[in-house]
Structure formats: structure tokens, C-alpha cells
Write a protein that holds these residues in place. Structure first.
Motif, PDB file in Angstrom:
ATOM      1  N   ASN A 442       1.388  -0.828  -0.026  1.00  0.00           N
ATOM      2  CA  ASN A 442      -0.630   0.030   0.149  1.00  0.00           C
ATOM      3  C   ASN A 442       0.849   0.506  -0.299  1.00  0.00           C
ATOM      4  O   ASN A 442       0.682   2.237  -0.757  1.00  0.00           O
ATOM      5  CB  ASN A 442      -0.933  -0.091   1.536  1.00  0.00           C
ATOM      6  N   ILE A 443       2.250   1.506   0.507  1.00  0.00           N
ATOM      7  CA  ILE A 443       2.847   2.367   1.297  1.00  0.00           C
ATOM      8  C   ILE A 443       3.630   2.531  -0.362  1.00  0.00           C
ATOM      9  O   ILE A 443       3.750   3.866  -1.272  1.00  0.00           O
ATOM     10  CB  ILE A 443       3.630   2.303   2.141  1.00  0.00           C
ATOM     11  N   THR A 444       4.022   1.266  -1.288  1.00  0.00           N
ATOM     12  CA  THR A 444       4.654   1.796  -2.069  1.00  0.00           C
ATOM     13  C   THR A 444       3.670   1.666  -3.268  1.00  0.00           C
ATOM     14  O   THR A 444       4.389   2.545  -4.291  1.00  0.00           O
ATOM     15  CB  THR A 444       4.704   0.041  -2.767  1.00  0.00           C
ATOM     16  N   THR A 445       2.078   1.404  -3.318  1.00  0.00           N
ATOM     17  CA  THR A 445       1.020   1.916  -4.204  1.00  0.00           C
ATOM     18  C   THR A 445       1.610   4.161  -4.087  1.00  0.00           C
ATOM     19  O   THR A 445       1.191   4.550  -4.614  1.00  0.00           O
ATOM     20  CB  THR A 445       0.455   0.806  -4.288  1.00  0.00           C
ATOM     21  N   LEU A 446       0.916   3.844  -3.099  1.00  0.00           N
ATOM     22  CA  LEU A 446       1.486   5.324  -2.766  1.00  0.00           C
ATOM     23  C   LEU A 446       2.312   6.020  -3.199  1.00  0.00           C
ATOM     24  O   LEU A 446       1.830   7.310  -3.760  1.00  0.00           O
ATOM     25  CB  LEU A 446       1.202   6.126  -1.590  1.00  0.00           C
ATOM     26  N   LEU A 447       3.153   5.969  -2.819  1.00  0.00           N
ATOM     27  CA  LEU A 447       4.889   6.389  -3.240  1.00  0.00           C
ATOM     28  C   LEU A 447       4.821   6.946  -5.446  1.00  0.00           C
ATOM     29  O   LEU A 447       4.958   7.583  -5.725  1.00  0.00           O
ATOM     30  CB  LEU A 447       6.297   5.801  -2.914  1.00  0.00           C
ATOM     31  N   LEU A 448       4.772   5.485  -6.039  1.00  0.00           N
ATOM     32  CA  LEU A 448       4.440   5.256  -7.398  1.00  0.00           C
ATOM     33  C   LEU A 448       3.913   5.050  -8.323  1.00  0.00           C
ATOM     34  O   LEU A 448       3.622   6.118  -9.287  1.00  0.00           O
ATOM     35  CB  LEU A 448       4.999   3.559  -7.220  1.00  0.00           C
ATOM     36  N   ALA A 449       2.204   5.334  -7.945  1.00  0.00           N
ATOM     37  CA  ALA A 449       1.288   5.370  -8.613  1.00  0.00           C
ATOM     38  C   ALA A 449       0.293   6.291  -7.742  1.00  0.00           C
ATOM     39  O   ALA A 449      -0.670   7.286  -8.666  1.00  0.00           O
ATOM     40  CB  ALA A 449       0.422   4.013  -8.526  1.00  0.00           C
ATOM     41  N   GLY A 450       0.483   7.060  -6.636  1.00  0.00           N
ATOM     42  CA  GLY A 450       0.516   8.686  -5.906  1.00  0.00           C
ATOM     43  C   GLY A 450      -0.988   7.782  -5.716  1.00  0.00           C
ATOM     44  O   GLY A 450      -1.356   8.802  -5.371  1.00  0.00           O
ATOM     45  N   VAL A 463      -1.830  11.385  -5.397  1.00  0.00           N
ATOM     46  CA  VAL A 463      -1.661  13.136  -4.254  1.00  0.00           C
ATOM     47  C   VAL A 463      -0.622  13.830  -4.841  1.00  0.00           C
ATOM     48  O   VAL A 463      -0.804  15.173  -3.774  1.00  0.00           O
ATOM     49  CB  VAL A 463       0.193  11.327  -2.959  1.00  0.00           C
ATOM     50  N   ASN A 464       0.612  14.284  -5.897  1.00  0.00           N
ATOM     51  CA  ASN A 464       0.749  15.044  -6.247  1.00  0.00           C
ATOM     52  C   ASN A 464       0.115  16.112  -6.938  1.00  0.00           C
ATOM     53  O   ASN A 464       0.344  17.149  -7.518  1.00  0.00           O
ATOM     54  CB  ASN A 464       2.135  14.562  -7.655  1.00  0.00           C
ATOM     55  N   THR A 465      -1.466  16.322  -6.938  1.00  0.00           N
ATOM     56  CA  THR A 465      -2.600  16.683  -7.062  1.00  0.00           C
ATOM     57  C   THR A 465      -3.373  17.218  -6.044  1.00  0.00           C
ATOM     58  O   THR A 465      -3.914  18.323  -5.834  1.00  0.00           O
ATOM     59  CB  THR A 465      -3.280  15.956  -8.052  1.00  0.00           C
ATOM     60  N   PHE A 466      -2.837  17.244  -4.471  1.00  0.00           N
ATOM     61  CA  PHE A 466      -3.429  17.571  -3.256  1.00  0.00           C
ATOM     62  C   PHE A 466      -3.309  18.775  -3.478  1.00  0.00           C
ATOM     63  O   PHE A 466      -3.828  19.383  -2.397  1.00  0.00           O
ATOM     64  CB  PHE A 466      -2.625  16.597  -2.263  1.00  0.00           C
ATOM     65  N   GLN A 545       0.348  14.214 -21.766  1.00  0.00           N
ATOM     66  CA  GLN A 545       0.417  13.214 -22.249  1.00  0.00           C
ATOM     67  C   GLN A 545       0.954  12.681 -20.285  1.00  0.00           C
ATOM     68  O   GLN A 545       1.502  13.026 -19.694  1.00  0.00           O
ATOM     69  CB  GLN A 545       1.981  12.732 -22.851  1.00  0.00           C
ATOM     70  N   PHE A 546      -0.099  12.077 -19.773  1.00  0.00           N
ATOM     71  CA  PHE A 546       0.030  10.799 -18.803  1.00  0.00           C
ATOM     72  C   PHE A 546       0.189  11.804 -17.542  1.00  0.00           C
ATOM     73  O   PHE A 546       0.690  11.337 -16.975  1.00  0.00           O
ATOM     74  CB  PHE A 546       1.414   9.723 -19.219  1.00  0.00           C
ATOM     75  N   ILE A 547       0.140  13.106 -17.323  1.00  0.00           N
ATOM     76  CA  ILE A 547       0.353  14.006 -16.171  1.00  0.00           C
ATOM     77  C   ILE A 547      -0.946  14.917 -16.200  1.00  0.00           C
ATOM     78  O   ILE A 547      -1.808  15.076 -17.121  1.00  0.00           O
ATOM     79  CB  ILE A 547       1.466  15.019 -16.214  1.00  0.00           C
ATOM     80  N   GLN A 548      -1.741  14.534 -14.908  1.00  0.00           N
ATOM     81  CA  GLN A 548      -2.392  15.273 -14.456  1.00  0.00           C
ATOM     82  C   GLN A 548      -2.426  16.902 -14.812  1.00  0.00           C
ATOM     83  O   GLN A 548      -1.297  17.356 -14.168  1.00  0.00           O
ATOM     84  CB  GLN A 548      -2.885  15.633 -13.116  1.00  0.00           C
ATOM     85  N   LEU A 554       3.415  21.239 -12.690  1.00  0.00           N
ATOM     86  CA  LEU A 554       3.126  21.495 -13.448  1.00  0.00           C
ATOM     87  C   LEU A 554       3.112  23.566 -13.277  1.00  0.00           C
ATOM     88  O   LEU A 554       2.377  24.135 -14.021  1.00  0.00           O
ATOM     89  CB  LEU A 554       2.335  20.679 -13.965  1.00  0.00           C
ATOM     90  N   SER A 555       2.744  23.672 -11.628  1.00  0.00           N
ATOM     91  CA  SER A 555       2.624  25.011 -11.462  1.00  0.00           C
ATOM     92  C   SER A 555       3.774  26.320 -11.363  1.00  0.00           C
ATOM     93  O   SER A 555       2.804  27.021 -11.363  1.00  0.00           O
ATOM     94  CB  SER A 555       2.262  24.873 -10.170  1.00  0.00           C
ATOM     95  N   PHE A 556       4.988  25.411 -11.944  1.00  0.00           N
ATOM     96  CA  PHE A 556       5.598  26.432 -12.502  1.00  0.00           C
ATOM     97  C   PHE A 556       6.491  26.672 -12.914  1.00  0.00           C
ATOM     98  O   PHE A 556       5.927  25.774 -14.480  1.00  0.00           O
ATOM     99  CB  PHE A 556       7.085  26.434 -11.794  1.00  0.00           C
TER     100      PHE A 556
END
Length: 846
Positions: A442-450, A463-466, A545-548, A554-556
């Protein structure tokens, strides 16, 4: 006596196989004076035809089903050594001394050794005969062919025995120690984590070329699909460990192309030496050694056994790659192939084994070991196979393929599994059932897949969209999630909510998917219907492509980034994919958009602001990606490029008056992507694209060309074009991204140690606007072109000349990064544009 490099004597012809038990011998061979490892030393069991050679580190492993009493080491210029051995597993390391001879006269002549030449070289003449007979010797020379194929694919942790026994998997889960294998890799132990076996019946037709494969039986380690896509994992591993055909001009290994030693151009890149002659079934064989002229090029080194019966067939291959080759993560790589004679005196491939040991550093002990073994039996050459036989799907699974018991596999697998391999299936099942290991997953999936699971039916992420920020919303917080296949394989829901603290507005998304296949909606081929509603912001002309889009990274942005939209989008679509990788998607989209930030919709005739624009459109997309492979992630599919093109055609029809649609229009576009492999010169990614908008529409409904104002390098966007800088109602473009894979830098002293890879790209876009879509202050159906804060025009057409940009870059920096210097060549007088920029791309490369 001068030392010759190359493979040496596998001399003995007859074999006496003692079936009492298996004997393993491994060790290291070094020079007695210098202690330097000796490469290509020949090791064999006297009285048998079982032998091997040492690798670049002087290491070797040899095994035989039987109980030989001796093992012998031979090397040109060195004394032959014979050592006694015992049945079972043992280590035998030797130091070899140079062979000295008494000479009556010694003549010392200055000068260099004779320079290697292709001219009048019998080894080169022989390899040219092999090249000339390739088409006759390969399997594709037959009109029809049928055979049984057995495949075994294994992936393991590797390390020194002492360190691996301290691994948490062995310390915490004691039962895993039963899978530990100390015989496969010299000086290392491996712990199998994944294994897959396939037994297939294969049929081949030459004209027109067609292959049909019927899966008789299939067995593999199966992970919880909540965490890992098992089909995607198998596909990715087969992509890394691709099938080897020595008769191909180029051989793909871990996603890179290596020139075959019997390619048409091989005498230009390789050095060949005749090492030995021997006999096989009454026919003479010649052993050829081959080495790269430049050790850093994508070439092999090793030995070939070639028949001298007039067919010049390859009877055996044993090769590896040099450590100087610019391949990431690979510590060692070994390819072995054996061929058997057909009744027509030609040879067919009977067994192929590709093994590779991966690690973060080439000197460290820890890593991952992978091995793919394919064997072939029951070759038949039918006079004809009915054409109707090849109709339908090229890959067919028997309904009972997944239900074969252990007894079936014991009777039908071509190889006997080792004790550790036999246990991997049950041990991984037991491992996944433990709570602590599932927490690790579960932790690995959180780090790699978000994503992180919240109970069995729902997961939160990505996670990277929070958290993100932009000029319109300011600080933006977002929280979302989706259901898992545990809740339902047929029905899937996803939602999120976001809030902008500057515009003080809520955004949200809710959507659902229904799968008609009774499988997960991610599992290829899909057949599903989707419906969703989204109220959110968007940058016109940004296509990722492949990014939220609200990814924190991408804020910068560079330059002025103030042209945004508020959107209310209702969407429903139906997607149907087929096994031949043709798909179609039918969709309806109702889109209400409002300008935001520095973007304003102004009526061209009245000069008054336009509050919103609503379109109602139907679309059809056709896509064909022959032989496409991909890894299915949590959010998207990651395509694995191959030599086949990908075709996409899309048609959109806007309908005025239907559900508040304001315009009638049609938009037709086509895209062709192709990776072109150039052997030693790397590869080119080529994209051809074109589009045409029929009808009279304001600029938001034209083709807004893909721009990029982030600092990341985006392959199919224009990296120095501003958002909403160019619009067209007809356009054509070509994009070429060339990777040389270090072909030039690998030949430069010192620099070659960095193992950088060179990139050159060029992007050309041409297009324009018809008069009917060009604002002229007279037509209330059009909008004024956008302007910047100073009132200067900021959106243009491509009437004057094409937009052109290019870049040069270095890749494989720290094995992960590519840095490009991008140059823009046209429209440099447009406001707020940059002529030059530096962009960075993160990419995992082999």
C-alpha cells in the motif's frame, strides 16, 4: 606465444550423460602473475560436449546432469589446467600461467602487431557466407511451419548470499528462505519473486506472413490486482527480455538495439577470428569469436558455431555485452542459443536463454536478476495450412489454459524447475496474505502510483494533485479518489473536489465507467461506456501526456500565464478495443466555457464581452496501433514503443441548437506516430499531424496549437510557444526527435565515461486561417483575437511562415534526466516570447 582473444576449444564430440544427479561448478579464472581476470577462457567437462567461457570478470558457471570427475580450463598462450571435482555443487577457481617454450633462436623485431583487416581474412570470408545464406536458414524461409513453444520468465532479487539472507523478506517471512537459489549466479544468491510459464502451439505462414499462437497452458505468480497489473507486468518484462533472433539485422535487448554479429554490416563493426574446428553428427563446425571494434558501441561479443555443410547455418550462439556499452542498470547480460538439425539439413532454434542482472550501480552486489528461456519442440513443415485457419485472432487462449494442474506441467514443460522455482508460486501467495506485506504494498503504491487504499473498495489520490497553484486560483487544494476492482470489476467511480483560495470557487468532478467485458476497465482489450461531469479550470492549448493538469510540478510556468478558462463539461463516450489493437470511440460532449484571468471573449462586431460559449458536439475516433504493447498504470497506459506506426483519426461535429450548442462546425484531424530504429545511430520518433476545421467559428473553436510554458520538455508540444499564441483552421506539422544513444560521445575519451546520450529535435508547424474565420470587426459570430495586458495582440495565425523550433540535448544524466537547449527560429517579434530556453525531462531509460 602471443595471446589471442576469443573463444577457445569446445573439443570433445561425444557425450556420456550420467543421470545420477546434477553437478554445478563455478568460480573465477585469473592470471597467475597479475591476478587480472581472464575473459573467454574455455571450460568444459572432458568426455562431454558441455562447456562454457568466462565473462569479462573471469567468472563462469557450468552445470551438467551427471557426475563428471574432472573440469578442464584451456586458453591460448596459457597452460591447460584440469581439476578433479565431486558430484554436486562446488566452487573451483584457478590461476593460469603463461605457457613458455624453449626457442633455439630469438629474433626481436620492432614494430606493432599486424593490424586487423577484413581483406583476406578467412574468418570474415566465412561470416560473409553466413550472411549470404541467412534468408535460407531462418525459420521464415519455410512456406508453412508448426511447432510447440515453452516459455519460462523469471524475475528475482539478487545479492551476495550473506546480504540477501539479511533481507527483510527472509528475516521477517521465514518461509521465503526456501526459495533462495545460490547456484544460478556466480558468487550470488537470488530470491525469485515472479515467474511465468507458457506452453503454446504456434503456426506460421510466409505469404502473406501470418503467425497464429494458441496458448495451451499458462501459469504465473499472480499479485493482488489492486496493487499490480499482472498482465502489464508480464508485458513489460517481455518487452525488456525480448525474443532473440540471431538472423535479424538488429536485436533489441532491454529496449536498445544491438547489431547482430551476422547482420549485413557486421564486418564493418566487428572483428572476427577463427578459433577452432570440431565435428557434430559427422559434419564439421567452425568456432568463430567476435568482438566489437569499438567496445562502447551497441554490439555483442562472444562466439558462433557455424556449419560447413554448404548451408552455413548457425548451430550455437554464446554472447554477452561489454561493460563499456551505454546501457543503464545492466551489470551482466548473457545470451545462449542452440539449434537442432531438421530432416532437410537446415537448423532450427531449439533453445534460447536471455539472462540479465540489473543494479543501481554495476559494482554493487544488490540488484534484480531476470531470465527468459524459450524452447521449441515438435517442429513440423506442413505442405500447406488452410487460409481459413489463420483468420480471426492471432493469439488464442484455450479456455482451460489457466486450469492446468501440477501433474500436467510436470509432464509437458520442456525444462525441469529447480527447487526454488517450484516454491515461488506458493511462497508469493503466502507472502501476499500477510497483513504487514500488504501494508508495504500500500505504501509502495502510494509513492509510485499516487494512490492509497482506504478500506478494500476505495483509494485516495493522486497525491501529487493535493496541492498546486496558478494565477487564477491562487493556492489550490484538491482531494479525490476512486473505487477499486474489489468493489466491482464492471463498475468504476471516480471523483474529486478542489477549491481555489484566490477565486474562492469550488471545482469538482464525478464520473463512472461500466465495463462490458466482466473484467477490470483497465484490462486490454476494453469495451466500456463512460459518463462524467467536470467543473474546473483549464489552460487553452495545454495538452499533457500521462500527467494530471493540476500536478504540483506543473505549477511553475515561464512568462505570462494568465489566459485560462472556467469549464462545465458533460461527457459520455463508448470505447471498444479489439485484440488486433484497432479501437473506436464514439462520444458526445457538451461544453460551456467562460474566459478567466487575462483572457476575454469579446464580440468582434459589437465589442461587448461574451459571458460564455457553449458547444454541443459528437465525435468519432479511430485508432490502430498494430502489435502495441503497454504497461497499465493506475491513471493511464504507458506505451512501449516498437517499430510499428500508430494511426489516429478523429472527427468532430458541432451541432447548433442541440442542448444549447451555438455553432455548426466540423473538425477533422489525423496523427501518425512512428519510431524508426537506425541500428547503431539510435532511433527517431516521428510524428506527422494535420487538421481542418470546416465552418465559421470563433477562435476558441479553432485548432489551438499545443504549447508549453512549463520548464519540462514535452515531446509533442512546442516548448517555446506561449499558450494560445497560434490558432488555425487548417494545419500540418512534423516533429522529429532523434536519439543517437551515445554513438558519438561514446567515442570521446573521458566523456564516454559519463555515458550521456545525444538528442536532436526539429518541429515544424504550418497552417493558417481562412478569411471567414479571421476577425474583421464586422461579424458578430466571431470573437476578437486575445491581447496582452498592454493591449498588444497575443494570438496569431500562421499565415506568414511556419512556426519552427529545434533543440539539442543530453540524455541519461544521472541515468534519469534529459536536458535540452531549445531554439525558436520564427515569429521572434511576437510579444513575451523567448528565442532560447532550457528544458528538463525526467525519463527512466535502460
Amino acid at each position: 606465444m602471443p595471446r589471442k582473444t576469443g573463444i577457445l576449444f569446445l573439443l570433445l564430440l561425444s557425450s556420456l550423460r550420467l543421470l545420477a544427479q546434477t553437478t554445478f561448478v563455478n568460480g573465477v579464472v585469473t592470471d597467475a602473475k597479475t591476478n587480472a581476470p581472464l575473459e573467454d577462457v574455455a571450460i568444459f567437462f572432458p568426455g562431454t560436449n558441455v562447456g562454457t567461457t568466462t565473462d569479462v570478470n573471469g567468472r563462469y558457471t557450468i552445470k551438467i546432469d551427471g557426475s563428471p570427475s574432472m573440469v578442464r580450463f584451456t586458453y591460448t598462450g596459457y597452460k591447460t589446467i584440469t581439476r578433479k571435482i565431486e558430484p554436486g555443487e562446488q566452487s573451483v577457481s584457478v590461476q593460469m600461467t603463461e605457457e613458455s617454450r624453449t626457442l633455439k633462436e630469438v629474433v626481436v623485431k620492432p614494430g606493432k602487431q599486424p593490424k586487423y583487416r577484413n581483406k583476406n581474412n578467412p574468418a570474415v570470408e566465412l561470416i560473409r557466407e553466413v550472411i549470404a545464406h541467412k534468408d535460407d536458414n531462418r525459420a521464415a524461409a519455410y512456406d508453412y511451419l508448426a511447432y510447440q513453444e515453452y516459455e519460462k520468465l523469471q524475475f528475482s532479487l539478487s545479492n551476495s548470499p550473506e546480504k540477501l539472507r539479511k533481507n527483510i523478506l527472509l528475516r521477517k517471512y521465514k518461509f521465503m528462505s526456501t526459495s533462495l537459489d545460490t547456484t544460478t549466479l556466480e558468487g550470488k544468491a537470488i530470491l525469485p519473486l515472479f515467474m511465468q510459464e507458457n506452453l503454446s502451439q504456434v503456426y506460421y505462414r510466409r505469404k502473406p506472413e501470418k503467425t497464429k499462437r494458441e496458448i495451451i497452458a499458462e501459469k504465473r505468480v499472480s499479485f493482488d490486482p489492486t496493487f499490480i497489473d499482472n498482465n502489464g507486468l508480464s508485458t513489460y518484462m517481455k518487452h525488456v527480455y525480448q525474443t532473440i533472433d540471431i538472423y535479424d539485422g538488429n536485436i533489441t535487448i532491454v529496449t536498445n538495439q544491438f547489431l547482430s554479429p551476422i547482420a549485413d554490416l557486421s564486418p564493418t563493426f566487428y572483428k572476427f577470428y577463427i578459433i577452432d574446428t570440431t565435428m557434430l553428427n559427422g559434419f564439421p563446425l567452425i568456432q568463430l569469436a567476435f568482438h566489437p571494434r569499438n567496445k562502447a558501441d551497441f554490439l555483442f561479443q562472444g562466439s558462433l558455431f557455424v556449419t560447413l555443410d554448404g548451408h552455413y547455418s548457425v548451430q550455437k550462439v554464446d554472447m554477452t555485452i561489454n561493460k563499456q556499452v551505454n546501457v543503464n542498470w545492466v551489470k551482466t547480460l548473457h545470451i545462449q542459443q542452440e539449434f537442432e538439425q531438421n530432416p532437410d539439413k537446415r537448423y532450427h532454434l531449439s533453445k534460447s536463454k536471455l539472462s540479465a542482472d540489473f543494479g543501481i550501480t554495476k559494482s554493487g552486489d544488490g540488484g534484480l536478476y531476470g531470465e527468459r528461456t524459450i524452447s521449441y519442440r515438435n517442429y513440423e513443415v506442413p505442405e500447406q495450412l488452410d487460409d481459413s485457419f489463420f483468420k480471426g485472432e492471432a493469439l488464442v487462449h484455450r479456455t482451460t489454459a489457466d486450469n492446468k494442474d501440477d501433474r500436467f506441467w510436470e509432464q509437458n514443460r520442456h525444462d525441469t524447475l529447480s527447487s526454488s522455482e517450484k516454491l515461488v508460486y506458493s511462497n508469493i501467495d503466502s507472502l501476499q496474505s500477510t497483513r504487514s506485506f500488504r501494508r508495504v504494498l500500500n505504501i509502495t503504491t502510494l509513492l509510485l502510483a499516487g494512490y492509497s487504499k482506504v478500506g478494500p473498495y476505495f483509494e485516495v489520490g493522486p497525491v501529487n494533485t493535493f496541492y498546486s497553484f496558478n494565477p487564477v486560483e491562487g493556492f489550490r487544494g484538491r482531494l479525490g479518489g476512486r473505487t477499486t476492482p474489489t468493489l466491482s470489476k464492471n463498475i468504476y467511480f471516480e471523483t474529486y473536489a478542489a477549491y481555489g483560495f484566490k477565486d474562492e470557487k469550488w471545482k469538482y468532478y464525478v464520473g463512472g465507467v461500466y465495463s462490458f467485458t466482466n473484467r477490470s476497465i483497465y484490462e486490454f482489450p476494453t469495451n466500456k461506456i463512460s459518463a462524467n461531469f467536470q467543473r474546473d479550470t483549464k489552460i487553452p492549448g495545454q495538452e499533457l501526456q500521462f500527467i494530471q493538469e493540476d500536478n504540483i510540478f506543473l505549477s511553475f510556468k515561464r512568462g505570462v500565464n494568465d489566459k485560462w478558462l472556467y469549464n462545465d463539461i458533460y461527457n459520455i463516450d463508448y470505447l471498444h478495443e479489439y485484440n488486433n489493437h484497432f479501437s473506436y470511440k464514439v462520444a458526445y460532449k457538451n461544453w460551456k466555457q467562460q474566459s478567466a484571468g487575462g483572457l476575454h471573449y469579446i464580440n468582434d462586431a459589437t465589442g461587448k464581452p461574451v459571458e460564455s460559449l457553449t458547444t454541443s458536439e459528437f465525435s468519432l475516433e479511430l485508432r490502430w496501433a498494430p502489435h502495441e504493447e503497454f504497461y497499465q498504470g493506475k491513471l493511464y497506459r504507458i506505451p512501449l514503443p516498437n517499430r510499428y506506426p500508430v494511426f489516429t483519426v478523429r472527427g468532430i461535429v458541432g451541432v447548433k441548437g442541440f442542448l444549447n450548442g451555438e455553432y455548426n462546425y466540423q473538425n477533422l484531424s489525423a496523427n501518425i506516430y512512428k519510431r524508426v530504429y537506425l541500428s547503431q545511430l539510435g532511433f527517431s520518433d516521428i510524428v506527422l499531424e494535420g487538421g481542418y476545421v470546416f465552418g465559421k467559428v470563433p477562435f476558441p473553436l479553432l485548432d489551438i496549437h499545443r504549447a508549453n510554458q512549463s520548464y519540462s520538455y514535452q515531446l509533442q508540444s512546442y516548448n517555446l510557444m506561449n499558450f494560445l499564441e497560434f490558432v488555425s483552421d487548417h494545419y500540418a506539422s512534423i516533429q522529429i526527435d532523434q536519439c543517437f544513444n551515445g554513438f558519438f560521445l561514446n567515442k570521446m575519451p573521458l566523456i564516454k565515461r559519463l555515458k550521456f546520450r545525444e538528442y536532436i529535435s526539429a518541429k515544424v508547424l504550418t497552417g493558417g486561417l481562412r478569411d471567414e474565420n479571421t476577425p474583421n470587426k464586422k461579424d458578430d459570430r466571431l470573437y476578437d483575437m486575445p491581447t496582452d495586458a498592454n493591449g498588444n495582440l497575443s494570438t496569431y495565425s500562421l499565415q506568414k511562415q511556419p512556426y519552427v523550433e529545434g533543440s539539442v540535448g543530453l540524455g541519461n544524466i544521472l541515468k534519469f534526466f534529459r536536458v535540452d537547449v531549445v531554439r525558436r527560429f520564427t515569429y521572434l517579434n511576437n510579444p513575451n516570447v523567448s528565442a532560447t530556453g532550457v528544458r528538463v525531462r525526467f525519463k527512466f531509460d535502460f
